[in-house]
Design a protein around this motif. Structure first.
Motif, short mmCIF file in Angstrom:
data_model
loop_
_atom_site.label_atom_id
_atom_site.label_comp_id
_atom_site.label_asym_id
_atom_site.label_seq_id
_atom_site.Cartn_x
_atom_site.Cartn_y
_atom_site.Cartn_z
N ALA A 45 0.85 -1.19 0.00
CA ALA A 45 0.00 0.00 0.00
C ALA A 45 0.88 1.24 0.00
O ALA A 45 1.95 1.26 0.63
N VAL A 58 3.28 2.53 2.82
CA VAL A 58 2.53 2.46 4.08
C VAL A 58 2.77 1.07 4.66
O VAL A 58 2.30 0.07 4.12
N VAL A 61 -1.34 -0.64 7.26
CA VAL A 61 -2.56 -0.01 6.76
C VAL A 61 -3.62 0.03 7.85
O VAL A 61 -3.82 -0.96 8.57
N ARG A 63 -6.83 -0.61 8.72
CA ARG A 63 -7.95 -1.33 8.12
C ARG A 63 -8.67 -2.18 9.16
O ARG A 63 -8.13 -2.49 10.22
N LYS A 110 -10.34 -1.23 1.64
CA LYS A 110 -9.07 -1.70 2.22
C LYS A 110 -9.17 -3.18 2.61
O LYS A 110 -8.18 -3.92 2.46
N GLU A 133 -3.45 5.21 -2.40
CA GLU A 133 -4.42 6.24 -2.04
C GLU A 133 -4.00 7.57 -2.63
O GLU A 133 -2.85 7.99 -2.49
#
Length: 300
Positions: A45, A58, A61, A63, A110, A133
């Motif tokens: 990510a 990242v 994440v 999520r 996600k 993102e």
């Protein structure tokens, strides 16, 4: 100057040489630095930085596990299937997740990404699907992002959370061109997911303004509303019932080992929703955080 005198060489004049050096230095500053090499193996990510442009990895994440998303089973299955087909190199659609706030739109994106990677990564030769993102205010930089990832061996879901456009905002035209209609268009290794509280992404004031000022109001409105037509999947999220809300609450409570006094939890959770004027997954999660704090338990 007499015939015996020689003209002064421009290069021999120290003031001229210094001026040339200053001009050269200023021109060098105007030349953009080459983009940093992207290590796509650093993470699954990334966040796109439009100023460089650059992809920031990242590591962890933010999520929610797919099993904790309650009351959106059909939407979960549709988006996960679409994401998995794309990860396998099969045809798939851009998706717009729209509707009630706090109902798990961005959480589902996600979670679907993590779920598909979790199932397919062990497969022989499968490259992990990457999630990128992009912030709403950087939408006009989408062509730069497409250029970064177009020639890579990976497949990408580009995700924009809370996408919307106001009256003076023309960035929606960049998005339309990237999704469909531009000369290059969307690369075959890129899929675009967006969440929005509005079905047509554009604000009502923006559409009404076009009706009132355009020479041909119908065509002007169609031109703006057609943005949502670029998404093959429209997934609508609606306010949940009391039963769904309590299912979310107890799903979290049981997962984190908090469901000791179910009657008290139900009573408190309903009161919590009433005081906030909404029943949603976000409201359920906020109540669970309060409950865990009072019980002295750490959740994550």
């Amino acid at each position: 100057m007499t015939s015996t005198e020689k003209p002064m060489s421009f290069a021999a004049d120290p003031r001229s040489a210094e001026a040339l050096e200053r001009i050269a230095a200023a021109l060098e500053k105007l030349v953009p630095a080459p983009p940093a090499r992207i290590n796509l193996d650093a993470a699954d990510a990334f966040v796109f930085s439009a100023s460089a442009p650059h992809l920031q990895p990242v590591r962890q994440v933010n999520r929610v596990d797919m099993a904790l998303l309650r009351g959106i089973d059909r939407l979960r299955d549709i988006l996960t299937d679409n994401t998995e087909r794309f990860a396998k190199g099969l045809p798939a659609n851009n998706a717009l997740l729209w509707g009630a706030r706090g109902m798990g739109k961005s959480s589902l994106v996600k979670a679907a990404h993590a779920s598909v990677n979790g199932r397919l990564t062990p497969a022989n030769g499968f490259r992990p699907l990457k999630l990128i993102e992009i912030h709403r205010e950087d939408i006009d930089s989408l062509p730069a992002l497409m250029a970064l990832v177009r020639e890579t061996p990976y497949r990408f879901v580009v995700f924009c959370d809370d996408l919307s456009f106001d009256a003076a905002d023309t960035n929606y035209k960049s998005l339309k061109a990237v999704l469909e209609g531009g000369i290059e268009g969307r690369p075959p290794n890129v899929l675009f997911y967006a969440t929005s509280n509005r079905r047509h992404i554009l604000s009502r004031d923006m559409v009404e303004n076009e009706r009132g000022t355009a020479i041909n109001p119908g065509e002007a409105v169609e031109e703006k509303v057609s943005l949502s037509d670029r998404f093959g999947l429209w997934l609508g999220f609606h306010a949940c019932s009391q039963a769904d809300y309590l299912a979310m609450v107890f799903g979290y409570a049981e997962h984190f080992g908090l469901a000791k006094d179910r009657e008290a939890i139900e009573r408190e959770a309903l009161e919590w929703a009433i005081t906030r004027g909404a029943r949603s997954g976000r409201t359920a999660w906020q109540y669970i955080q309060d409950l865990a704090g009072r019980l002295g338990k750490v959740i994550g």
